[in-house]
Design a protein around this motif. Structure first.
Motif, short mmCIF file in Angstrom:
data_model
loop_
_atom_site.label_atom_id
_atom_site.label_comp_id
_atom_site.label_asym_id
_atom_site.label_seq_id
_atom_site.Cartn_x
_atom_site.Cartn_y
_atom_site.Cartn_z
N GLY A 143 45.21 32.20 36.51
CA GLY A 143 46.60 31.75 36.33
C GLY A 143 47.56 32.89 36.11
N PHE A 144 47.29 34.06 36.66
CA PHE A 144 48.18 35.20 36.48
C PHE A 144 49.52 34.95 37.17
N ASP A 145 50.59 35.37 36.51
CA ASP A 145 51.90 35.32 37.17
C ASP A 145 51.97 36.46 38.18
N PRO A 146 52.94 36.44 39.12
CA PRO A 146 53.00 37.47 40.18
C PRO A 146 53.05 38.89 39.65
N ARG A 147 53.75 39.12 38.55
CA ARG A 147 53.85 40.48 38.01
C ARG A 147 52.49 40.95 37.48
N ALA A 150 50.06 41.68 40.30
CA ALA A 150 50.27 42.96 40.96
C ALA A 150 49.64 44.10 40.14
N ILE A 151 49.79 44.04 38.81
CA ILE A 151 49.19 45.08 37.96
C ILE A 151 47.67 44.99 38.01
N ALA A 152 47.14 43.77 37.96
CA ALA A 152 45.68 43.59 37.99
C ALA A 152 45.10 44.09 39.31
N THR A 153 45.82 43.89 40.41
CA THR A 153 45.34 44.35 41.72
C THR A 153 45.21 45.87 41.74
N VAL A 154 46.19 46.55 41.15
CA VAL A 154 46.13 48.02 41.09
C VAL A 154 44.98 48.47 40.20
N LEU A 155 44.77 47.79 39.07
CA LEU A 155 43.67 48.14 38.17
C LEU A 155 42.31 47.95 38.84
N ILE A 156 42.17 46.85 39.56
CA ILE A 156 40.90 46.58 40.25
C ILE A 156 40.62 47.66 41.29
N LEU A 194 41.42 41.47 32.30
CA LEU A 194 40.48 41.78 33.38
C LEU A 194 39.07 41.99 32.83
N GLN A 195 38.94 42.50 31.62
CA GLN A 195 37.64 42.74 31.02
C GLN A 195 36.82 41.47 30.83
N ALA A 196 37.51 40.33 30.78
CA ALA A 196 36.81 39.06 30.60
C ALA A 196 36.31 38.48 31.91
#
Length: 488
Positions: A143-147, A150-156, A194-196
């Motif tokens: 359920g991540f919001d768009p912002r 986008a941050i999670a995509t970069v972290l991954i 993301l760690q979860a």
């Protein structure tokens, strides 16, 4: 100083273009050879891939042997004179052809071939899902919001193969979409979410962070969970040394509870991303088969892996009708096609000849296993088959042999020797097999040190130093005695 002219006479070895190509073909693996031949066939209409060459094409080839042989002699005579040798296959003569030594020396002798024994190959599985793909799939279902997405995509994308985030905040900020501003706190908040994800612990900054997150996933009523968290937070070094008594004193806990907490920690995954290794599994089709025929070991080429390259019947028939430049060009293409086919035949014979020599030298390994491997160097095989060491090196690189004991690269059978008490020698491969056997049979509570392993080998007549034992142990990725004791 005055300008002047000087004449000097000197000898120079020159590789003909044909010999240069032969050397390149010899060192290619099966897949590389197939790709190389298809590229050559695309530029030569006289070549085609087929199950076997037709009789008509061979007859057309025979009709032009004399003319193409004359052309070969006139164009390469000077090069053959410089090198001191003329390859037998260059004059169009089929009789008496032998495996080529691609190190500029000629060879004699012949290699027999036979049909390969039946063998079943395991089917290849589908491509493994990568860590990034696995996490992005979960991200799309979250359920991540768009912002935050986008941050999670970069972290991954920044995770290393073990699942850790090793890049600094500056690199993460620079990789964000253009115009997007984010604080360090915001990035860290997304990282903790993301760690979860599965596997738990990805996106951690270090080992302590990774283990802590995994422990926090346990139910609060899990025995010794809190004690394990205290150990992870501040006493990982003592845990690594397996110093239970000191851990108990520092944490003011019962030793049995410390042991239980240590077992809980050791059950965690320190490399959560490694389970989703993106490295594809490589399936090797052997070039050669070794099989027992009565009391003798024999060798045969894998016919399924030999390139089926033949002459195109249609274009061979057109040569007789061609005139002028077209006829000259097509005769040149036929000459190159004939040479390439002969070069492939010689490549197979050379591979066969070298493989037979290796199997003769290492028959004890095939009969009794790794501990019976004999020392073998390139020079010994080179002298036996009458070729140069560089040729042996090329023909054993990325070429595989199937044996009842497994499939090995031909280079596997070469190893240096270590002296024995009876004046003989033992190969490094055999010594490593002995070390593995000793470690597997040791008492897990009292593992053998490198010195103890060296002494055990001395009792078997193998004169090897402790530092050599340590080198072999590390090469086999066997932990030290202290690490093996902790792991037990």
């Amino acid at each position: 100083m005055k300008p002047g002219l000087q004449f000097r006479l000197h000898q120079q070895l020159t590789l003909t273009p044909q010999l240069q190509q032969a050397i390149r073909l010899l060192q290619l693996s099966q897949l590389e050879l197939e790709a190389e031949l298809r590229q050559i066939a695309e530029g030569n209409p006289l070549l085609e891939f087929a199950e076997e060459s037709t009789d008509e094409a061979e007859e057309a080839d025979e009709g032009f042997r004399g003319e193409t042989a004359t052309s070969t002699s006139s164009t390469s005579a000077s090069e053959e004179h410089d090198s001191g040798e003329a390859p037998e296959w260059a004059d169009g003569n089929d009789a008496g052809e032998q495996p080529m030594d691609f190190s500029l020396g000629s060879t004699s002798g012949s290699a027999s071939s036979g049909s390969r024994p039946d063998d079943d190959f395991e089917p290849q599985s589908a491509q493994t899902e990568t860590l990034q793909e696995h996490l992005l799939w979960q991200l799309n279902l979250s359920g991540f919001d768009p912002r935050s997405r986008a941050i999670a995509t970069v972290l991954i994308d920044a995770l290393n193969p073990d699942g850790y985030l090793t890049e600094g905040v500056e690199a993460i900020l620079a990789a964000l979409p253009a115009g997007m501003q984010a604080s360090v706190a915001e990035i860290d908040a997304v990282r903790r979410q993301l760690q979860a994800f599965d596997p738990v612990g990805v996106g951690s900054l270090d080992l302590r962070d990774c283990l802590r997150v995994q422990l926090e996933q346990f139910d609060a009523a899990t025995p010794q969970r809190e004690l394990a968290l205290r150990i992870v937070e501040g006493e990982l070094e003592l845990l690594a040394r397996n110093d239970v008594s000191k851990l108990a004193r520092k944490l003011r806990a019962d030793e049995n509870d410390v042991i239980a907490a240590a077992l809980l920690i050791r059950g965690l995954d320190p490399r959560p991303g490694a389970g989703l290794d993106a490295t594809p599994v490589e399936y090797v089709a052997p070039d050669v088969y070794a099989y027992k025929d009565g009391s003798r070991w024999r060798v045969s080429l894998n016919a399924d892996c030999q390139p089926r390259l033949g002459l195109n019947q249609h274009y061979c028939n057109l040569i007789a009708k061609a005139r002028g430049d077209d006829a000259s060009w097509m005769r040149g293409q036929l000459q190159e096609a004939r040479w390439l086919i002969k070069s492939l035949e010689s490549r197979a014979e050379t591979l066969m000849k070298v493989s037979e020599a290796i199997v003769r030298r290492q028959s004890a390994f095939l009969d009794y296993g790794p501990e019976a491997m004999h020392p073998l160097v390139l020079r010994e095989v080179a002298e036996e088959v009458g070729m140069h060491e560089s040729t042996i090196s090329r023909v054993t690189t990325r070429k595989y042999i199937h044996t009842p004991r497994g499939t090995f690269e031909l280079k596997h059978f070469f190893s240096s020797g270590v002296s024995t008490e009876d004046g003989g020698s033992a190969s490094s491969t055999a010594i490593q097999a002995m070390l593995r056997k000793l470690v597997d049979a040791e008492d897990p509570r009292k593992p053998l040190s490198d010195q103890a392993l060296a002494e055990e080998l001395h009792r078997k007549g193998i004169q090897v130093a402790r530092r050599t034992v340590a080198k072999y142990r590390e090469a086999m990725r066997i932990p030290s005695s202290s690490e093996r004791q902790r792991a037990s």
